[in-house]
Write a protein that holds these residues in place. Structure first.
Motif, PDB file in Angstrom:
ATOM      1  N   LEU A  62       8.127 -10.123   2.658  1.00 44.19           N
ATOM      2  CA  LEU A  62       7.166  -8.837   2.439  1.00 44.19           C
ATOM      3  C   LEU A  62       6.040  -9.155   1.426  1.00 44.19           C
ATOM      4  CD1 LEU A  62       9.883  -5.955   2.251  1.00 44.19           C
ATOM      5  CD2 LEU A  62       8.567  -6.481   4.273  1.00 44.19           C
ATOM      6  N   SER A  63       5.101  -8.803   1.663  1.00 42.43           N
ATOM      7  CA  SER A  63       3.803  -8.820   0.607  1.00 42.43           C
ATOM      8  C   SER A  63       4.056  -7.916  -0.700  1.00 42.43           C
ATOM      9  CB  SER A  63       2.654  -8.384   1.157  1.00 42.43           C
ATOM     10  OG  SER A  63       2.591  -6.878   1.343  1.00 42.43           O
ATOM     11  N   GLU A  64       3.479  -8.190  -1.532  1.00 40.28           N
ATOM     12  CA  GLU A  64       3.621  -7.507  -2.863  1.00 40.28           C
ATOM     13  C   GLU A  64       3.293  -6.019  -2.585  1.00 40.28           C
ATOM     14  OE1 GLU A  64       1.857  -7.212  -7.628  1.00 40.28           O
ATOM     15  OE2 GLU A  64       1.929  -9.142  -6.366  1.00 40.28           O
ATOM     16  N   SER A  65       2.396  -5.682  -1.738  1.00 39.23           N
ATOM     17  CA  SER A  65       1.887  -4.209  -1.648  1.00 39.23           C
ATOM     18  C   SER A  65       3.302  -3.534  -0.850  1.00 39.23           C
ATOM     19  CB  SER A  65       0.757  -4.015  -0.941  1.00 39.23           C
ATOM     20  OG  SER A  65       0.667  -4.543   0.341  1.00 39.23           O
ATOM     21  N   GLU A  66       3.655  -4.378   0.211  1.00 37.62           N
ATOM     22  CA  GLU A  66       4.771  -3.820   0.977  1.00 37.62           C
ATOM     23  C   GLU A  66       5.854  -3.546   0.083  1.00 37.62           C
ATOM     24  OE1 GLU A  66       4.273  -5.674   5.232  1.00 37.62           O
ATOM     25  OE2 GLU A  66       4.986  -6.937   3.774  1.00 37.62           O
ATOM     26  N   ILE A  67       6.180  -4.429  -0.834  1.00 37.48           N
ATOM     27  CA  ILE A  67       7.423  -4.274  -1.705  1.00 37.48           C
ATOM     28  C   ILE A  67       7.342  -2.838  -2.545  1.00 37.48           C
ATOM     29  CG2 ILE A  67       8.895  -5.115  -3.671  1.00 37.48           C
ATOM     30  CD1 ILE A  67       8.193  -7.962  -2.351  1.00 37.48           C
ATOM     31  N   HIS A  68       6.142  -2.707  -2.969  1.00 32.78           N
ATOM     32  CA  HIS A  68       5.827  -1.681  -3.990  1.00 32.78           C
ATOM     33  C   HIS A  68       5.865  -0.305  -3.123  1.00 32.78           C
ATOM     34  CE1 HIS A  68       3.066   1.186  -6.074  1.00 32.78           C
ATOM     35  NE2 HIS A  68       3.244   0.408  -6.933  1.00 32.78           N
ATOM     36  N   ASP A  69       5.417  -0.279  -1.877  1.00 37.18           N
ATOM     37  CA  ASP A  69       5.345   0.833  -0.950  1.00 37.18           C
ATOM     38  C   ASP A  69       6.922   1.381  -0.688  1.00 37.18           C
ATOM     39  OD1 ASP A  69       4.289   2.690   0.803  1.00 37.18           O
ATOM     40  OD2 ASP A  69       5.593   1.673   2.253  1.00 37.18           O
TER      41      ASP A  69
ATOM     42  N   GLN B 237       9.211   3.893 -11.491  1.00 40.64           N
ATOM     43  CA  GLN B 237       8.003   4.506 -11.502  1.00 40.64           C
ATOM     44  C   GLN B 237       6.912   3.792 -12.613  1.00 40.64           C
ATOM     45  OE1 GLN B 237       8.130   8.576 -11.894  1.00 40.64           O
ATOM     46  NE2 GLN B 237       9.234   8.675 -10.074  1.00 40.64           N
ATOM     47  N   GLY B 238       5.764   3.932 -12.352  1.00 37.29           N
ATOM     48  CA  GLY B 238       4.780   3.530 -13.592  1.00 37.29           C
ATOM     49  C   GLY B 238       4.714   2.033 -13.426  1.00 37.29           C
ATOM     50  N   GLU B 239       4.593   1.544 -15.027  1.00 37.03           N
ATOM     51  CA  GLU B 239       4.497  -0.024 -15.134  1.00 37.03           C
ATOM     52  C   GLU B 239       5.899  -0.609 -14.920  1.00 37.03           C
ATOM     53  OE1 GLU B 239       5.491  -0.501 -19.932  1.00 37.03           O
ATOM     54  OE2 GLU B 239       3.534   0.015 -19.327  1.00 37.03           O
ATOM     55  N   GLU B 240       6.965   0.117 -14.876  1.00 35.61           N
ATOM     56  CA  GLU B 240       8.355  -0.606 -14.495  1.00 35.61           C
ATOM     57  C   GLU B 240       8.019  -0.776 -12.744  1.00 35.61           C
ATOM     58  OE1 GLU B 240      11.355   1.876 -15.822  1.00 35.61           O
ATOM     59  OE2 GLU B 240      11.535   1.218 -17.696  1.00 35.61           O
ATOM     60  N   LEU B 241       7.787  -0.048 -12.226  1.00 35.97           N
ATOM     61  CA  LEU B 241       7.550  -0.376 -10.688  1.00 35.97           C
ATOM     62  C   LEU B 241       6.651  -1.326 -10.521  1.00 35.97           C
ATOM     63  CD1 LEU B 241       7.598   0.586  -7.623  1.00 35.97           C
ATOM     64  CD2 LEU B 241       5.597   2.186  -8.252  1.00 35.97           C
TER      65      LEU B 241
ATOM     66  N   ALA C 113       5.942  -3.762 -12.449  1.00 35.72           N
ATOM     67  CA  ALA C 113       6.716  -5.154 -12.927  1.00 35.72           C
ATOM     68  C   ALA C 113       7.849  -5.649 -12.087  1.00 35.72           C
ATOM     69  CB  ALA C 113       7.221  -4.981 -14.406  1.00 35.72           C
ATOM     70  N   VAL C 114       8.574  -4.768 -11.487  1.00 39.93           N
ATOM     71  CA  VAL C 114       9.701  -5.034 -10.727  1.00 39.93           C
ATOM     72  C   VAL C 114       9.105  -5.428  -9.331  1.00 39.93           C
ATOM     73  CG1 VAL C 114      11.500  -4.320  -9.323  1.00 39.93           C
ATOM     74  CG2 VAL C 114      11.471  -3.703 -11.726  1.00 39.93           C
ATOM     75  N   THR C 115       7.845  -4.673  -8.778  1.00 42.05           N
ATOM     76  CA  THR C 115       7.207  -5.408  -7.374  1.00 42.05           C
ATOM     77  C   THR C 115       6.649  -6.666  -7.591  1.00 42.05           C
ATOM     78  OG1 THR C 115       6.481  -3.117  -7.042  1.00 42.05           O
ATOM     79  CG2 THR C 115       5.356  -4.815  -6.146  1.00 42.05           C
ATOM     80  N   LYS C 116       6.101  -7.038  -8.731  1.00 42.66           N
ATOM     81  CA  LYS C 116       5.711  -8.346  -8.944  1.00 42.66           C
ATOM     82  C   LYS C 116       6.594  -9.273  -8.931  1.00 42.66           C
ATOM     83  CE  LYS C 116       2.655 -11.073 -11.771  1.00 42.66           C
ATOM     84  NZ  LYS C 116       1.309 -11.279 -12.736  1.00 42.66           N
ATOM     85  N   TRP C 117       7.769  -9.072  -9.836  1.00 45.03           N
ATOM     86  CA  TRP C 117       9.154  -9.897 -10.007  1.00 45.03           C
ATOM     87  C   TRP C 117       9.498 -10.461  -8.706  1.00 45.03           C
ATOM     88  CZ3 TRP C 117      14.301  -8.683  -9.886  1.00 45.03           C
ATOM     89  CH2 TRP C 117      15.078  -9.640 -10.324  1.00 45.03           C
ATOM     90  N   LEU C 118       9.873  -9.344  -7.728  1.00 44.67           N
ATOM     91  CA  LEU C 118      10.257  -9.638  -6.595  1.00 44.67           C
ATOM     92  C   LEU C 118       9.440 -10.159  -5.811  1.00 44.67           C
ATOM     93  CD1 LEU C 118      12.246  -5.938  -5.832  1.00 44.67           C
ATOM     94  CD2 LEU C 118      13.316  -8.318  -6.328  1.00 44.67           C
ATOM     95  N   ALA C 119       8.149  -9.908  -5.538  1.00 41.61           N
ATOM     96  CA  ALA C 119       7.166 -10.512  -4.794  1.00 41.61           C
ATOM     97  C   ALA C 119       7.255 -12.099  -4.995  1.00 41.61           C
ATOM     98  CB  ALA C 119       5.735 -10.183  -5.021  1.00 41.61           C
ATOM     99  N   GLU C 120       7.565 -12.616  -6.208  1.00 43.17           N
ATOM    100  CA  GLU C 120       7.563 -14.048  -6.631  1.00 43.17           C
ATOM    101  C   GLU C 120       8.945 -14.653  -6.242  1.00 43.17           C
ATOM    102  OE1 GLU C 120       7.336 -13.779 -10.646  1.00 43.17           O
ATOM    103  OE2 GLU C 120       5.156 -13.287 -10.861  1.00 43.17           O
ATOM    104  N   LYS C 121       9.928 -13.764  -5.553  1.00 40.43           N
ATOM    105  CA  LYS C 121      11.300 -14.239  -5.084  1.00 40.43           C
ATOM    106  C   LYS C 121      11.112 -15.051  -3.695  1.00 40.43           C
ATOM    107  CE  LYS C 121      13.422 -12.713  -8.665  1.00 40.43           C
ATOM    108  NZ  LYS C 121      13.675 -13.896  -9.802  1.00 40.43           N
TER     109      LYS C 121
END
Length: 107
Positions: free
Chosen positions: A70-77, A92-96, A98-106
């Motif tokens: 999945l793309s970073e935007s799909e993970i975020h959604d 939510q917020g900056e935690e969302l 950060a976790v989105t970016k972190w997961l997108a790197e996996k």
């Protein structure tokens, strides 16, 4: 009557205490995802279902390679709005972010 009220309040406190584990740091640099420990947020909010090592559990999918699926935007959604049995809004917020970016790197 007092016992019912006390039991209701105690139950509500347990439920609210179990929801999240949000980091309420109000430090300067707010909005900077580098100041958020994404792994720690994941462990506090997601690992119960997705596993501490991203291996997945039960109906919750493994996330060890989610960035290649999945793309970073799909993970975020998905995190923001939920999907399948996963409720939205757990982070939510900056935690969302950060976790989105972190997961997108996996990958």
């Amino acid at each position: 009557m007092k016992n019912k009220l006390l039991a209701t309040l105690f139950g509500a406190a347990l439920v609210l205490g179990a929801c999240g584990g949000g980091n309420n740091n109000n430090n300067a640099g707010e909005g900077d995802t580098a100041s958020v420990d994404a792994d720690k947020v994941f462990q506090s909010n997601c690992a119960t279902c997705h596993g501490g090592n991203l291996e997945g559990r039960g109906n919750a999918p493994a996330l060890a390679n989610i960035g290649s699926e999945l793309s970073e935007s799909e993970i975020h959604d998905i995190i923001q709005n939920g999907r399948g049995g996963m409720p939205g809004g757990l982070i939510q917020g900056e935690e969302l972010d950060a976790v989105t970016k972190w997961l997108a790197e996996k990958k």
